[in-house]
Motif scaffolding. Structure first.
Motif, PDB file in Angstrom:
ATOM      1  N   TYR A   1       0.826  -1.206   0.000  1.00  0.00           N
ATOM      2  CA  TYR A   1       0.000   0.000   0.000  1.00  0.00           C
ATOM      3  C   TYR A   1       0.857   1.252   0.000  1.00  0.00           C
ATOM      4  O   TYR A   1       2.057   1.202   0.248  1.00  0.00           O
ATOM      5  CB  TYR A   1      -0.919  -0.002   1.221  1.00  0.00           C
ATOM      6  N   ILE A   2       0.199   2.373  -0.280  1.00  0.00           N
ATOM      7  CA  ILE A   2       0.811   3.688  -0.085  1.00  0.00           C
ATOM      8  C   ILE A   2       0.149   4.260   1.153  1.00  0.00           C
ATOM      9  O   ILE A   2      -1.073   4.381   1.214  1.00  0.00           O
ATOM     10  CB  ILE A   2       0.542   4.617  -1.281  1.00  0.00           C
ATOM     11  N   GLY A   3       0.939   4.581   2.166  1.00  0.00           N
ATOM     12  CA  GLY A   3       0.383   5.128   3.398  1.00  0.00           C
ATOM     13  C   GLY A   3       0.594   6.631   3.463  1.00  0.00           C
ATOM     14  O   GLY A   3       1.552   7.154   2.901  1.00  0.00           O
ATOM     15  N   MET A   4      -0.327   7.304   4.142  1.00  0.00           N
ATOM     16  CA  MET A   4      -0.190   8.756   4.311  1.00  0.00           C
ATOM     17  C   MET A   4      -0.403   9.106   5.771  1.00  0.00           C
ATOM     18  O   MET A   4      -1.296   8.545   6.413  1.00  0.00           O
ATOM     19  CB  MET A   4      -1.232   9.477   3.452  1.00  0.00           C
TER      20      MET A   4
ATOM     21  N   CYS B   1      -3.884  -2.505  11.790  1.00  0.00           N
ATOM     22  CA  CYS B   1      -3.516  -1.460  10.828  1.00  0.00           C
ATOM     23  C   CYS B   1      -4.386  -0.220  10.861  1.00  0.00           C
ATOM     24  O   CYS B   1      -3.984   0.830  10.378  1.00  0.00           O
ATOM     25  CB  CYS B   1      -3.526  -2.032   9.421  1.00  0.00           C
ATOM     26  N   TYR B   2      -5.609  -0.325  11.347  1.00  0.00           N
ATOM     27  CA  TYR B   2      -6.517   0.821  11.249  1.00  0.00           C
ATOM     28  C   TYR B   2      -7.085   1.254  12.590  1.00  0.00           C
ATOM     29  O   TYR B   2      -7.570   2.366  12.732  1.00  0.00           O
ATOM     30  CB  TYR B   2      -7.710   0.498  10.333  1.00  0.00           C
ATOM     31  N   HIS B   3      -7.111   0.362  13.588  1.00  0.00           N
ATOM     32  CA  HIS B   3      -7.833   0.638  14.828  1.00  0.00           C
ATOM     33  C   HIS B   3      -7.240   1.833  15.578  1.00  0.00           C
ATOM     34  O   HIS B   3      -6.023   2.046  15.571  1.00  0.00           O
ATOM     35  CB  HIS B   3      -7.818  -0.606  15.724  1.00  0.00           C
ATOM     36  N   GLY B   4      -8.153   2.564  16.251  1.00  0.00           N
ATOM     37  CA  GLY B   4      -7.756   3.795  16.946  1.00  0.00           C
ATOM     38  C   GLY B   4      -6.859   3.577  18.143  1.00  0.00           C
ATOM     39  O   GLY B   4      -6.293   4.523  18.693  1.00  0.00           O
ATOM     40  N   LYS B   5      -6.687   2.304  18.594  1.00  0.00           N
ATOM     41  CA  LYS B   5      -5.745   2.093  19.699  1.00  0.00           C
ATOM     42  C   LYS B   5      -4.302   2.305  19.219  1.00  0.00           C
ATOM     43  O   LYS B   5      -3.357   2.252  19.993  1.00  0.00           O
ATOM     44  CB  LYS B   5      -5.924   0.711  20.317  1.00  0.00           C
ATOM     45  N   ASN B   6      -4.227   2.584  17.895  1.00  0.00           N
ATOM     46  CA  ASN B   6      -2.975   3.080  17.319  1.00  0.00           C
ATOM     47  C   ASN B   6      -1.783   2.148  17.548  1.00  0.00           C
ATOM     48  O   ASN B   6      -0.768   2.541  18.111  1.00  0.00           O
ATOM     49  CB  ASN B   6      -2.683   4.472  17.897  1.00  0.00           C
TER      50      ASN B   6
ATOM     51  N   SER C   1      -1.368   6.761  11.713  1.00  0.00           N
ATOM     52  CA  SER C   1      -1.956   7.393  12.901  1.00  0.00           C
ATOM     53  C   SER C   1      -3.434   7.694  12.661  1.00  0.00           C
ATOM     54  O   SER C   1      -3.954   8.717  13.079  1.00  0.00           O
ATOM     55  CB  SER C   1      -1.240   8.700  13.264  1.00  0.00           C
ATOM     56  N   TYR C   2      -4.090   6.760  11.999  1.00  0.00           N
ATOM     57  CA  TYR C   2      -5.489   6.966  11.629  1.00  0.00           C
ATOM     58  C   TYR C   2      -6.403   6.760  12.839  1.00  0.00           C
ATOM     59  O   TYR C   2      -6.221   5.809  13.604  1.00  0.00           O
ATOM     60  CB  TYR C   2      -5.837   5.997  10.507  1.00  0.00           C
ATOM     61  N   GLN C   3      -7.361   7.644  13.031  1.00  0.00           N
ATOM     62  CA  GLN C   3      -8.312   7.531  14.139  1.00  0.00           C
ATOM     63  C   GLN C   3      -9.721   7.699  13.583  1.00  0.00           C
ATOM     64  O   GLN C   3      -9.995   8.700  12.935  1.00  0.00           O
ATOM     65  CB  GLN C   3      -8.075   8.642  15.174  1.00  0.00           C
ATOM     66  N   SER C   4     -10.580   6.707  13.871  1.00  0.00           N
ATOM     67  CA  SER C   4     -11.975   6.863  13.466  1.00  0.00           C
ATOM     68  C   SER C   4     -12.851   6.065  14.409  1.00  0.00           C
ATOM     69  O   SER C   4     -12.720   4.847  14.523  1.00  0.00           O
ATOM     70  CB  SER C   4     -12.161   6.377  12.024  1.00  0.00           C
TER      71      SER C   4
END
Lengths: 538, 284, 337
Positions: free
Chosen positions: A298-301, A449-454, A461-464
């Motif tokens: 993937y490309i991460g941002m 990879c996505y969970h807000g527990k980071n 550093s995605y939070q949702s």
């Protein structure tokens, strides 16, 4: 005249040095060739024990083949290749497994012995699992992924009976007992070699294999070769066909290919994609390509800092990735596209699955303008030099394409050893990477990879809150066996991830293995390393 | 003026006597032209990828073929001249400034200056030089300027020693003595009287180490410490193309390799020729 | 003589101290984080910190340096992260591989360069002289990894003359019992002819690669030295007394011209030993050079420090040996000492 003769004889000596003598063939050599398998790969193990500190991925391969676990997986067939069956377990050191409500009980095979001849007992099993949850680092982390965290969970019922108590209901607990980490170690032997400073004997198992597995390491020269010999008394399954495995480290990819093509090496699994495609076309070798289970490049941002905190910028990038060019020129078609799903396609209860993005520069430019960056911006695009073969051309193509929408990237090559440190700082604005989970469940991927527990794999550093809700819901639903909720939640988190686009899936990589025509029996495993036990050389 | 005329006459004589030097000089002119005007002369954009024509062998359209991303190898080889030439020039200028001046000071002043410069040079010499260069680039980051710095440091002892020996000889020379008597400061003497005399000898070294600088950069590229992609640089092109040799796409590595070799070859031969001009007795 | 050696050794001490300090600082400046590496792929920040403390990497640089020096004085070079082995043992095992390869490379180079140099010196300014210069310069103008890859491509892949580039021995041979660590010598001591041939075959291509690279300095020195000797009085009188030109060149001139060549060889050897890192990588050669490169890329301090220190000591020792040899061969030097 004499001087000329002298010089001529001198140059003849020099030339003579270049001609090699004809190969010496002896029947004994041919015989040993028959029973020996030569594997070549780019790098080798740094530790023979997966419980060790900082054991690298090649080290996992040693552990897998030299140690047994209580249980393992059955095989099924996917696209003609034997592929481990996520949902079907087979017994390895255990002869029977009974799963209760809050525990699982294992009966051990009575005749199973370690390499030194001592019988495998429940005490060894407990010691080994205690070790895995206590030593820290990767093994403890991996055990924790299946809610296996405390020594109290492992109970010796009698010499041949062993029980695992569950901490909570978690559908990953049993699968987690079949990964590489919960391997059974010869506790008496290792304890004898343990010291006060090193109570788990990690220094000893770093250099020696102390298991009951199908092979044992006969000699290991770090960075050069590992030689395995078959354990004639293996009880974990049918006796493997190959007596001796020689694993040589050959750093140059061109040389690995040459060795295969000339018939000197029997098997290799890290070659550039282009070589695999050409070797397949040439037809002299057997090439097996299998998609990584639960894996994506993937490309991460970094969504925490501008400009990638802006959703429109992220979407613009997703429209500007030269997907098809990457598939053709970088991967030579040897990967599964994770882009360009038809617009009307419904989200599936599966992972990975393709996004609906395609390369559309006009749309990307429009999004950039809407985001307030009509003239673009400057940033850096980082990649792991350890996988430069794919990453570098991928980044060069992406850089060129992003330049068309005004994003000027400087490419940043980061050496493999530093890569994880840099990634963990979570400050890289734009980067490419691969993530793949051993346990093949969508929610497992999303927790990391996505969970807000980071977690450290949430490199964006995605939070949702919305996504977290779906992921937590799916975990609970899976433990309770609530299929309908589970499916809604999986679709929910996939949709959220694709709407917010903190990371752009490009493709699902393939594991490629090239082997001589007389070699067969390759099996795909979740860890993607070779299982020597099933290999056959005709 | 007459000294200059004599040098020119001598140079013409050396070239006439030694056709190899003449040939090297012609090559050098070509390299300078490519470095100066390369980007305006090339038929294709050296950075534009075109995956449809990727990995095509040399043809009328692409003289040196195309690489994995369909970029024109010929254009990249020509454009790379400027960067490689820059790396070579910059690193020798830098080492001349560091090693040359330090060496002249050591040779002229002697004493502590000499001891310190000598120790530094000895310490660097005791390192395995390529690994030292690697370490510097790895620690400072792989940019062009760090490659230049690493190459300069590695060559420091060579320059310091040559300059020291030459300055030492001239310390008591008549013209230095004369300058001293006419009231010049020591620094003025070093700068205006000793240095100009040492310069020709160092110029020979410079030509020889220019070739080494390019080889060094190529070696660093091979182990992943080269310049950033997609920059065109001979060493990194050879290193990238090396993976394609076995599969038959020889042109990706061969042409930049040939360009690199020609440049290094030219600098080396030129260094020899320069030595003939500067110091006819030392010809080897 | 003893005084001379002692003086030279004392002179080398500051250099060695400098090497130790610079290497220490350089490796600490490398971008990698050994604690993060040790902590593994899934470690939390606390876990990394814990390991950092365990490894002593949280200490100030000066404390780390003192500890390093302490270990060094016990002969402990530390352990490699990437191979998991003690560095001293690794270097001891790998050094003979590098040395054997480099020595053979030097021999190959001499076998070509010395005759070329003599030939050029006997006819200075001729076509042969220019050709010699062009050929040797071309050899040193090629990046060694490129030469190596081309040789493998042609002689192994295309023609099949050379064995697979798989290190020191074909996998179906086991190394000879270790005496010198040089397989060529050890196999002869063991009386195993097949093993000797097998290890020689593995050596040919990498040695040739190194040899091509070192042609130029040896050929040049031979030529220059021969030129000087050939124009000297005793050669002239030898010629005048009617000796054949072959006898003059080989017996008189060559013998006298070899001294500076031997000095050059020493320099070239120490240069090659450091420079063959790339050749080792191309040929999967288990030497110290490839070991150091891998370690440096992986920010693995201990092997880099160990390698550099070993090389520095060898460099000092080699120079000393050359000086002593020089003194033994050349009586004038001995008198001066």
């Amino acid at each position: 005249m004499k001087r000329r003769e002298f010089l001529r004889s001198m140059s003849a000596v020099a030339a003579g040095g270049m001609v090699s003598a004809p190969a010496v063939w002896s029947p004994a050599k041919a015989q040993s060739r028959q029973e020996t398998l030569l594997i070549v790969s780019e790098s080798g193990p740094n530790n023979l024990d997966i419980h060790g500190v900082g054991t690298n991925v090649p080290g996992y391969e040693v552990s897998w083949n030299c140690y047994d676990r209580l249980i393992s997986h059955e095989m099924k067939t996917v696209n003609g290749t034997p592929y481990y069956d996520r949902d079907k377990f087979k017994m390895e050191l255990a002869e029977d497994m009974k799963i209760g409500d809050m525990s699982a009980t294992f009966k051990l095979k009575k005749n199973a012995t370690f390499h030194d001849g001592t019988p495998v007992t429940a005490k060894d099993v407990k010691w080994s699992l205690d070790r895995a949850v206590t030593v820290g680092g990767f093994p403890t982390f991996q055990m924790g992924a299946g809610s296996l965290t405390k020594p109290e969970q492992f109970v010796v019922v009698d010499d041949n009976t062993f029980r695992v108590d569950f901490l909570r209901k978690d559908r990953l607990t049993i699968p987690d007992l079949a990964v590489i980490v919960p391997c059974i170690v010869n506790s008496e032997l290792v304890k004898k070699n343990a010291t006060e400073k090193d109570p788990w004997g990690l220094e000893y198992t770093k250099q020696n294999t102390a298991g009951s597995g199908a092979y044992r390491v006969a000699s290991w020269t770090a960075g050069t070769e590992v030689i395995f010999e078959r354990n004639e008394n293996w009880k974990g399954g049918p006796l493997p066909k190959i007596k001796r495995i020689v694993w040589r480290i050959v750093p140059s990819a061109g040389n690995r290919r040459a060795l295969l093509e000339r018939g000197d090496a029997d098997i290799s699994y890290d070659l550039p994609n282009k070589d695999f495609v050409e070797l397949k076309d040439a037809g002299k070798l057997t090439i097996v390509s299998t998609p990584y289970s639960n894996g994506i490049q993937y490309i991460g941002m970094n969504v925490k800092t501008p400009p990638f905190d802006n959703l429109k910028v992220r979407q613009a990038v997703a429209y500007a990735i030269p997907y098809q060019k990457i598939m053709d020129a970088v991967l030579f078609g040897l990967s599964k596209p994770m882009f360009g799903a038809p617009a009307d396609k419904a989200t599936e209860v599966a992972w990975p699955q393709p996004t609906k993005f395609n390369t559309d520069i006009a749309k990307a430019k429009q999004l950039m303008a809407e985001a307030g960056y009509p003239n673009g911006f400057e940033t850096t695009l980082s990649f792991d030099l350890g996988f430069a073969g794919v990453n570098e051309p991928l980044c060069v193509l992406t850089q060129e394409s992003l330049a068309q929408i005004g994003i000027k990237c400087t490419i940043n090559k980061i050496p493999g050893a530093t890569w994880r440190t840099e990634l963990n700082k979570k400050t890289l604005p734009l980067y490419t990477n691969v993530f793949s989970g051993w346990l093949d469940y969508p929610e497992y991927f999303f927790i990391w990879c996505y969970h807000g527990k980071n977690s450290i794999f949430n490199t964006m550093s995605y939070q949702s809150k919305t996504l977290d809700g779906f992921v937590d819901g799916a975990v609970t639903a899976a433990a309770e066996g609530n299929k309908a909720t589970y499916e809604t939640d999986v679709k929910g988190f996939v949709d959220t991830a694709f709407t917010d686009m903190p990371r752009i899936p490009i493709y699902q990589p393939y594991v490629n293995v090239a082997m001589q025509k007389n070699v067969s029996g390759y099996q795909y495993w979740f860890h993607r390393r070779l299982d020597y036990r099933s290999l056959v050389k005709a | 003026m007459t000294a200059l005329a004599a040098t020119v006459r001598h140079a013409r004589y050396v070239m006439g006597e030694n056709p190899v030097t003449g040939f090297a000089f012609a090559l050098f002119v070509l390299i300078v032209i490519a470095a100066a005007f390369g980007p305006y002369l090339v038929p294709h954009d050296p950075f534009a990828s075109d995956t449809i024509v990727a990995l095509k062998p040399p043809s009328l359209r692409h003289w040196f073929g195309t690489d994995q991303l369909g970029r024109d190898v010929f254009s990249r080889v020509i454009v790379a001249t400027r960067l490689d030439f820059f790396i070579a020039i910059a690193s020798v200028v830098l080492v001349f400034l560091m090693g040359g001046l330090a060496g002249v000071a050591a040779g002229y002043f002697g004493g502590w200056t000499d001891r310190i410069v000598g120790r530094i040079a000895d310490t660097i010499m005791a390192f395995p030089l390529f690994v030292l260069a690697m370490g510097i680039v790895a620690a400072l980051g792989n940019t062009v300027q760090n490659i230049v710095i690493a190459t300069a440091i590695v060559n420091f002892p060579l320059y310091a020693r040559v300059a020291r020996a030459e300055a030492n000889v001239r310390r008591e020379a008549g013209f230095v003595e004369a300058a001293r008597l006419s009231g010049n400061s020591e620094f003025r003497i070093v700068g205006f009287h000793v240095l100009p005399n040492v310069f020709p000898i160092l110029a020979v070294q410079m030509s020889l180490t220019m070739g080494y600088a390019i080889l060094n950069a190529a070696g660093l590229s091979f182990i992943g410490l080269g310049v950033r992609p997609p920059t065109a640089e001979w060493g990194i092109m050879v290193a990238e193309g090396a993976a394609f040799i076995v599969s038959g796409e020889w042109w990706i590595a061969l042409f930049p390799g040939a360009a690199l070799m020609i440049a290094v070859f030219c600098f080396n031969l030129l260094g020899d020729g320069l030595r003939d001009i500067v110091d006819p007795r030392r010809r080897t | 003589m003893g005084n001379l050696i002692l003086k030279r050794l004392l002179l080398a001490v500051p250099s060695l101290i400098g090497v130790v300090i610079v290497t220490f600082l350089l490796t600490r400046a490398l971008p990698g984080d050994p604690a993060a590496y040790f902590a593994g792929p899934a470690a939390t920040a606390e876990a990394v910190e814990e390991i950092r403390v365990k490894l002593g990497l949280d200490q100030p640089l000066i404390v780390q340096f003192v500890r390093y020096i302490g270990d060094l004085s016990h002969g402990d070079l530390g352990s490699s992260l990437t191979t998991g082995q003690p560095v001293a043992a690794e270097i001891k095992r790998r050094l003979p591989a590098s040395a054997e390869l480099t020595l053979l490379g030097l021999l190959v180079s001499m076998a070509i360069a010395v005759p070329l140099g003599i030939l050029a010196a006997t006819q200075p300014g001729s076509l042969i002289d220019h050709a010699c210069r062009v050929v040797t310069t071309a050899g040193v103008s090629l990046p060694v990894f490129f030469t190596g890859l081309i040789l493998i491509y042609v002689f192994y892949y295309k023609l099949g003359w050379a064995p697979a580039p798989l290190g020191r021995l074909d996998i179906f041979f086991s190394p000879p019992p270790q005496v010198t660590g040089f397989y060529l010598i050890d196999s002869l001591i063991a009386g195993n002819g097949a093993l000797f041939v097998a290890s020689l075959k593995q050596l040919i291509l990498p040695a040739l690669t190194l040899g091509i690279f070192s042609l130029a300095p040896i050929a040049r020195m031979t030529r220059a030295s021969m030129l000087a000797v050939l124009s000297s009085d005793f050669v002239r009188s030898a010629r005048a007394s009617g000796l054949s030109s072959f006898t003059v060149v080989v017996t008189y001139a060559f013998r006298n011209a070899m001294l500076p060549v031997i000095t050059t060889l020493g320099m070239v050897f120490s240069f090659l030993l450091g420079a063959n890192v790339l050749v080792e990588k191309v040929f999967a050669w288990p030497g110290i050079g490839s070991f150091a490169v891998e370690a440096l890329i992986a920010s693995d301090f201990a092997p880099v420090q160990g390698f550099v220190l070993t090389m520095a000591i060898m460099y000092v020792a080699l120079n000393l040996i050359i000086d002593i040899l020089y003194g033994l061969i050349d009586p004038r030097m001995r008198l001066e000492a």
